[in-house]
Design a protein around this motif. Structure first.
Motif, mmCIF file in Angstrom:
data_model
loop_
_atom_site.group_PDB
_atom_site.id
_atom_site.type_symbol
_atom_site.label_atom_id
_atom_site.label_comp_id
_atom_site.label_asym_id
_atom_site.label_seq_id
_atom_site.Cartn_x
_atom_site.Cartn_y
_atom_site.Cartn_z
ATOM 1 N N ARG A 146 0.825 -1.206 0.000
ATOM 2 C CA ARG A 146 0.000 0.000 0.000
ATOM 3 C C ARG A 146 0.864 1.263 0.000
ATOM 4 O O ARG A 146 0.528 2.255 -0.659
ATOM 5 C CB ARG A 146 -0.927 -0.009 1.221
ATOM 6 N N ILE A 147 1.973 1.230 0.717
ATOM 7 C CA ILE A 147 2.882 2.389 0.724
ATOM 8 C C ILE A 147 3.480 2.592 -0.663
ATOM 9 O O ILE A 147 3.579 3.720 -1.158
ATOM 10 C CB ILE A 147 3.984 2.196 1.780
ATOM 11 N N GLU A 201 1.897 6.112 -1.144
ATOM 12 C CA GLU A 201 2.453 7.020 -0.149
ATOM 13 C C GLU A 201 3.884 7.449 -0.414
ATOM 14 O O GLU A 201 4.564 7.941 0.483
ATOM 15 C CB GLU A 201 2.337 6.383 1.238
ATOM 16 N N ALA A 214 9.810 2.760 0.904
ATOM 17 C CA ALA A 214 8.647 2.203 1.603
ATOM 18 C C ALA A 214 9.006 1.799 3.029
ATOM 19 O O ALA A 214 8.221 1.989 3.959
ATOM 20 C CB ALA A 214 8.100 1.000 0.830
ATOM 21 N N THR A 241 9.192 4.967 5.069
ATOM 22 C CA THR A 241 7.850 5.494 5.342
ATOM 23 C C THR A 241 7.171 4.707 6.458
ATOM 24 O O THR A 241 6.550 5.292 7.357
ATOM 25 C CB THR A 241 6.994 5.447 4.066
ATOM 26 N N LEU A 242 7.278 3.380 6.415
ATOM 27 C CA LEU A 242 6.683 2.553 7.468
ATOM 28 C C LEU A 242 7.347 2.832 8.812
ATOM 29 O O LEU A 242 6.681 2.874 9.859
ATOM 30 C CB LEU A 242 6.803 1.073 7.106
ATOM 31 N N LYS A 290 5.921 5.984 10.243
ATOM 32 C CA LYS A 290 4.581 5.739 10.779
ATOM 33 C C LYS A 290 4.656 5.097 12.156
ATOM 34 O O LYS A 290 3.895 5.451 13.070
ATOM 35 C CB LYS A 290 3.787 4.837 9.812
#
Length: 381
Positions: A86-87, A91, A359, A362-363, A366
């Motif tokens: 999904r990222i 994203e 990715a 980004t995770l 988060k």
């Protein structure tokens, strides 16, 4: 009778492997639910442990080209694998056509359709300039001038200007529009970058802003028709619109498992191989040692071809082999629940391996945001 201690033998490696396989049967799928959590099995500790995860987690690269990559993530949960997917899709920021000012369009394509076609053309350029220097554009407030928030640091300007005319030097009997007319076909390569301010410093030479695929057809023109368009590109995210997605595809599948439980020989072996994609099943001669080994199932078949599993990753799990009665009880199909085969195809602004690393970053961000919130929630209750 002595009281039971309540203890049981720890599971064998075979048992653990069996728990981790999703069973693919003729008409059903079994063992689909994950069981590796606390208290699911008596006297077994399955609480998440960082060191255990560190030992079991692996990344295996199968193909790593600049814009296409295939790799495996082994030893993670489906929720984490899906988070990466999904990222990757939504994203990671990219640069794409956002606003189209059409001053003249006498082609047969409506303005909104033409703008939509332009918006879906992937562009590339100096990666450091796009990813690090270029900022995000803010939409003007109501009543504010449409160019009030447009600067060289957040907007890339493009121009598309073309007019179709007759080619006086065309062959007399030609029916090819490309020979009969000038600018009969307008391609992505006809869109020209016009640097603003200091953009020429960041986007020049090999790093100039340009279509990733210059041969994308934008419109067809005939004599008298013309286009005059100004295009503004901005950075954005795929969750806002697909044109900002950095990937053409980002998907994963579970690693197939094929277990031959009984010997498959001769013509049956060839038929067995035909039930799978090329390269999944190989044919090998039975060795003298196998033919002389009691209980192997190969006794007396020295030199005869047998079916062996060669490359299960190529398998598409079609279940074709389960349709044939001669293979019943001789093969088990499944998929490993913690082995995810990822495929990434970049649209050009990011290298495929950089996309995965981004990715991961980004995770991680988060998690860093979520961690203090979870901590505060625990202390609150």
């Amino acid at each position: 009778m002595a009281p039971s201690s309540g203890r049981r033998q720890p599971p064998s490696s075979e048992d653990l492997d069996e728990r981790n396989i999703v069973g693919i049967n003729k008409e059903t799928i079994t063992n689909t639910v994950s069981t590796d959590y606390p208290d699911n099995y008596a006297n077994e500790e399955h609480a998440w442990d960082k060191e255990a995860f560190r030992r079991s987690f692996k990344v295996q690269w199968h193909d790593n080209q600049q814009y296409e990559a295939q790799f495996s993530l082994i030893g993670i949960d489906a929720s984490i694998a899906n988070a990466f997917r999904r990222i990757l899709i939504a994203e990671i920021p990219t640069l794409a056509i956002d606003i189209v000012y059409i001053y003249n369009n006498t082609s047969v394509i409506q303005d909104e359709v033409l703008a939509h076609r332009l918006g879906l053309i992937p562009f590339t350029g100096n990666k450091k300039g796009i990813q690090n220097w270029l900022g995000f554009w803010r939409k003007p407030a109501p009543g504010e001038d449409s160019y009030a928030t447009t600067f060289d640091s957040n907007t890339v300007c493009l121009k598309l200007q073309a007019k179709c005319t007759h080619n006086k030097d065309a062959p007399p009997n030609s029916k090819d529009p490309k020979e009969l007319y000038h600018n009969a076909h307008i391609y992505a390569k006809d869109i020209k970058f016009e640097p603003l301010g200091v953009q020429e410093k960041h986007f020049s030479g090999d790093g100039v802003i340009r279509p990733f695929n210059p041969d994308i057809l934008v419109a067809k023109l005939r004599p008298g028709q013309e286009l005059e368009i100004e295009i503004h590109m901005h950075k954005g995210f795929g969750w806002d619109h697909a044109k900002w997605s950095p990937v053409a595809t980002a998907s994963y599948r579970l690693m197939p498992t094929i277990t031959i439980t009984k010997p498959i020989l001769g013509a049956d072996a060839e038929k067995f191989a035909d039930c799978f994609m090329n390269g999944v099943i190989g044919l090998e001669p039975v060795t003298r040692k196998e033919a002389r080994s009691k209980g192997s199932g190969y006794e007396g078949h020295e030199g005869e071809l047998k079916a062996v599993v060669k490359d299960p990753m190529r398998d598409t799990v079609s279940r074709e082999v389960l349709r044939h009665p001669e293979f019943e009880g001789k093969v088990k199909l499944g998929r490993r629940r913690d082995h995810f085969i990822f495929s990434i195809e970049s649209t050009g602004q990011w290298d495929s391996d950089d996309l995965f690393l981004e990715a991961v970053k980004t995770l991680k961000k988060k998690c860093q945001v979520l961690r203090p919130q979870v901590t505060n929630m625990v202390y609150t209750f």
